[in-house]
Scaffold this motif. Sequence first.
Motif, mmCIF file in Angstrom:
data_model
loop_
_atom_site.group_PDB
_atom_site.id
_atom_site.type_symbol
_atom_site.label_atom_id
_atom_site.label_comp_id
_atom_site.label_asym_id
_atom_site.label_seq_id
_atom_site.Cartn_x
_atom_site.Cartn_y
_atom_site.Cartn_z
ATOM 1 N N GLU A 131 0.840 -1.189 0.000
ATOM 2 C CA GLU A 131 0.000 0.000 0.000
ATOM 3 C C GLU A 131 0.875 1.238 0.000
ATOM 4 O OE1 GLU A 131 -2.375 0.690 3.489
ATOM 5 O OE2 GLU A 131 -3.918 1.740 2.324
ATOM 6 N N HIS A 132 0.749 2.040 -1.056
ATOM 7 C CA HIS A 132 1.454 3.313 -1.167
ATOM 8 C C HIS A 132 2.963 3.157 -0.961
ATOM 9 C CE1 HIS A 132 -2.480 5.072 -1.280
ATOM 10 N NE2 HIS A 132 -2.769 4.674 -0.059
ATOM 11 N N GLY A 133 3.537 2.168 -1.615
ATOM 12 C CA GLY A 133 4.976 1.989 -1.563
ATOM 13 C C GLY A 133 5.499 1.326 -0.307
ATOM 14 N N ARG A 134 4.597 0.908 0.572
ATOM 15 C CA ARG A 134 5.000 0.239 1.820
ATOM 16 C C ARG A 134 4.432 -1.169 1.824
ATOM 17 N NH1 ARG A 134 2.378 -0.351 6.769
ATOM 18 N NH2 ARG A 134 0.684 0.989 6.021
ATOM 19 N N THR A 135 5.227 -2.141 2.247
ATOM 20 C CA THR A 135 4.780 -3.530 2.291
ATOM 21 C C THR A 135 4.651 -3.970 3.740
ATOM 22 O OG1 THR A 135 5.877 -4.045 0.198
ATOM 23 C CG2 THR A 135 5.315 -5.901 1.625
ATOM 24 N N HIS A 136 3.451 -4.425 4.109
ATOM 25 C CA HIS A 136 3.206 -4.906 5.470
ATOM 26 C C HIS A 136 3.261 -6.432 5.479
ATOM 27 C CE1 HIS A 136 1.835 -4.635 9.584
ATOM 28 N NE2 HIS A 136 0.884 -5.516 9.334
ATOM 29 N N ALA A 161 15.677 -7.590 0.476
ATOM 30 C CA ALA A 161 16.427 -7.351 -0.757
ATOM 31 C C ALA A 161 15.534 -6.830 -1.873
ATOM 32 C CB ALA A 161 17.125 -8.639 -1.197
ATOM 33 N N SER A 162 14.234 -7.109 -1.775
ATOM 34 C CA SER A 162 13.325 -6.739 -2.857
ATOM 35 C C SER A 162 12.259 -5.719 -2.457
ATOM 36 C CB SER A 162 12.630 -7.986 -3.412
ATOM 37 O OG SER A 162 11.951 -8.692 -2.382
ATOM 38 N N HIS A 163 12.175 -5.377 -1.155
ATOM 39 C CA HIS A 163 11.195 -4.405 -0.682
ATOM 40 C C HIS A 163 11.917 -3.374 0.190
ATOM 41 C CE1 HIS A 163 8.795 -7.961 -1.637
ATOM 42 N NE2 HIS A 163 7.747 -7.172 -1.759
ATOM 43 N N ARG A 164 11.840 -2.112 -0.199
ATOM 44 C CA ARG A 164 12.574 -1.072 0.528
ATOM 45 C C ARG A 164 11.929 -0.741 1.860
ATOM 46 N NH1 ARG A 164 12.383 4.607 0.574
ATOM 47 N NH2 ARG A 164 14.389 5.567 1.135
ATOM 48 N N ARG A 165 10.604 -0.739 1.915
ATOM 49 C CA ARG A 165 9.893 -0.320 3.122
ATOM 50 C C ARG A 165 9.022 -1.472 3.614
ATOM 51 N NH1 ARG A 165 6.585 4.816 1.691
ATOM 52 N NH2 ARG A 165 6.602 5.122 3.950
ATOM 53 N N LEU A 166 9.312 -1.978 4.808
ATOM 54 C CA LEU A 166 8.576 -3.097 5.381
ATOM 55 C C LEU A 166 8.080 -2.739 6.778
ATOM 56 C CD1 LEU A 166 10.820 -6.172 4.468
ATOM 57 C CD2 LEU A 166 8.547 -5.710 3.570
ATOM 58 N N THR A 167 6.868 -3.197 7.108
ATOM 59 C CA THR A 167 6.336 -3.060 8.462
ATOM 60 C C THR A 167 5.746 -4.399 8.878
ATOM 61 O OG1 THR A 167 4.179 -2.315 7.645
ATOM 62 C CG2 THR A 167 5.787 -0.604 8.192
ATOM 63 N N VAL A 168 5.596 -4.577 10.186
ATOM 64 C CA VAL A 168 4.998 -5.796 10.727
ATOM 65 C C VAL A 168 4.410 -5.465 12.093
ATOM 66 C CG1 VAL A 168 7.114 -6.590 11.877
ATOM 67 C CG2 VAL A 168 5.379 -8.263 11.192
ATOM 68 N N THR A 169 3.329 -6.145 12.469
ATOM 69 C CA THR A 169 2.731 -5.977 13.792
ATOM 70 C C THR A 169 2.989 -7.236 14.614
ATOM 71 O OG1 THR A 169 0.995 -4.595 12.844
ATOM 72 C CG2 THR A 169 0.622 -5.449 15.053
ATOM 73 N N VAL A 170 3.483 -7.049 15.832
ATOM 74 C CA VAL A 170 3.882 -8.167 16.680
ATOM 75 C C VAL A 170 3.263 -7.991 18.069
ATOM 76 C CG1 VAL A 170 5.826 -9.416 17.709
ATOM 77 C CG2 VAL A 170 6.064 -8.394 15.443
ATOM 78 N N TRP A 171 2.790 -9.081 18.639
ATOM 79 C CA TRP A 171 2.300 -9.070 20.016
ATOM 80 C C TRP A 171 3.472 -8.764 20.937
ATOM 81 C CZ3 TRP A 171 1.422 -13.877 23.452
ATOM 82 C CH2 TRP A 171 0.652 -13.533 24.581
ATOM 83 N N LEU A 196 2.791 -4.160 18.899
ATOM 84 C CA LEU A 196 3.855 -3.260 18.458
ATOM 85 C C LEU A 196 3.871 -3.189 16.942
ATOM 86 C CD1 LEU A 196 6.720 -4.664 20.712
ATOM 87 C CD2 LEU A 196 5.096 -2.827 21.281
ATOM 88 N N LEU A 197 3.921 -1.985 16.410
ATOM 89 C CA LEU A 197 4.138 -1.797 14.970
ATOM 90 C C LEU A 197 5.624 -1.583 14.783
ATOM 91 C CD1 LEU A 197 3.011 -1.417 12.088
ATOM 92 C CD2 LEU A 197 2.895 1.049 12.584
ATOM 93 N N MET A 198 6.272 -2.470 14.008
ATOM 94 C CA MET A 198 7.696 -2.391 13.758
ATOM 95 C C MET A 198 7.933 -2.070 12.286
ATOM 96 S SD MET A 198 9.017 -5.685 16.011
ATOM 97 C CE MET A 198 10.719 -5.113 16.098
ATOM 98 N N ALA A 199 8.996 -1.329 12.016
ATOM 99 C CA ALA A 199 9.275 -0.922 10.636
ATOM 100 C C ALA A 199 10.774 -0.935 10.378
ATOM 101 C CB ALA A 199 8.708 0.477 10.367
ATOM 102 N N THR A 200 11.117 -1.103 9.103
ATOM 103 C CA THR A 200 12.517 -0.990 8.714
ATOM 104 C C THR A 200 12.886 0.484 8.715
ATOM 105 O OG1 THR A 200 11.832 -0.965 6.399
ATOM 106 C CG2 THR A 200 12.495 -3.084 7.316
ATOM 107 N N GLU A 201 14.170 0.771 8.658
ATOM 108 C CA GLU A 201 14.642 2.152 8.757
ATOM 109 C C GLU A 201 14.044 3.043 7.672
ATOM 110 O OE1 GLU A 201 18.862 4.650 8.883
ATOM 111 O OE2 GLU A 201 18.854 2.464 8.725
ATOM 112 N N ALA A 202 13.848 2.487 6.478
ATOM 113 C CA ALA A 202 13.332 3.287 5.376
ATOM 114 C C ALA A 202 11.896 3.744 5.612
ATOM 115 C CB ALA A 202 13.394 2.482 4.077
#
Length: 204
Positions: A131-136, A161-171, A196-202
């Motif tokens: 969504e909008h350049g971000r991959t969850h 290596a293939s996705h610049r912006r990544l996020t994930v939700t973790v308990w 917790l919403l976690m994200a890569t630096e980008a």
Amino acid sequence: MPEVSRRAVMALRMLVLGASERGAGDLRAVRLRPVEPVETAPELPATSSAVLPGAVTLRPSTAADEPFLRRVFRDARRWELPGAEGAELDPALGPKYRAHSADRRDRYPDAETSVVLEGGEPVGIVTLHDEHGRTHVVELAVLAEHRGHGIASRVLTGLLASHRRLTVTVWEQNRAAQRLYERHGFAVVAEQFGYLLMATEADR
């Protein structure tokens, strides 16, 4: 804590509120044992007819994979029925699996699920939503008998290596999953109702 976009915070709020209606165990699909990060790993290759032993690859899931997807869900949620095995789990977890699948389709209608293969054998799944350049990372799960071998770490290395912006939700109580994502450069950018919403630096 770094600032995060209003969209990301709202996504976390929607996910948490939905999870609270179903029970706190919904996100245990990402529950993984700690694994050692792979120092050098190429982008995950496309699955082919010649798969090297131990190679980790991804392939898009199909309708024929439904029994395996159900097995992965059952494996991730078996903690709810200690001592139950095999056929005993299906009657109890079947309705929860259907509710889980329907909720994911409603929340992430364009998400794509891939089957994780090790040496050509299905060992887990990963579901991604762009969504909008971000991959969850909606879901990353490895069967219990295949955990501890760096499979999830290899998958994340390929995704990064293939996705610049990544996020994930973790308990927040799932420390094993948090450590896994932290080793791959994720950091907490928001927290709400025990998640917790976690994200890569980008994406921070």
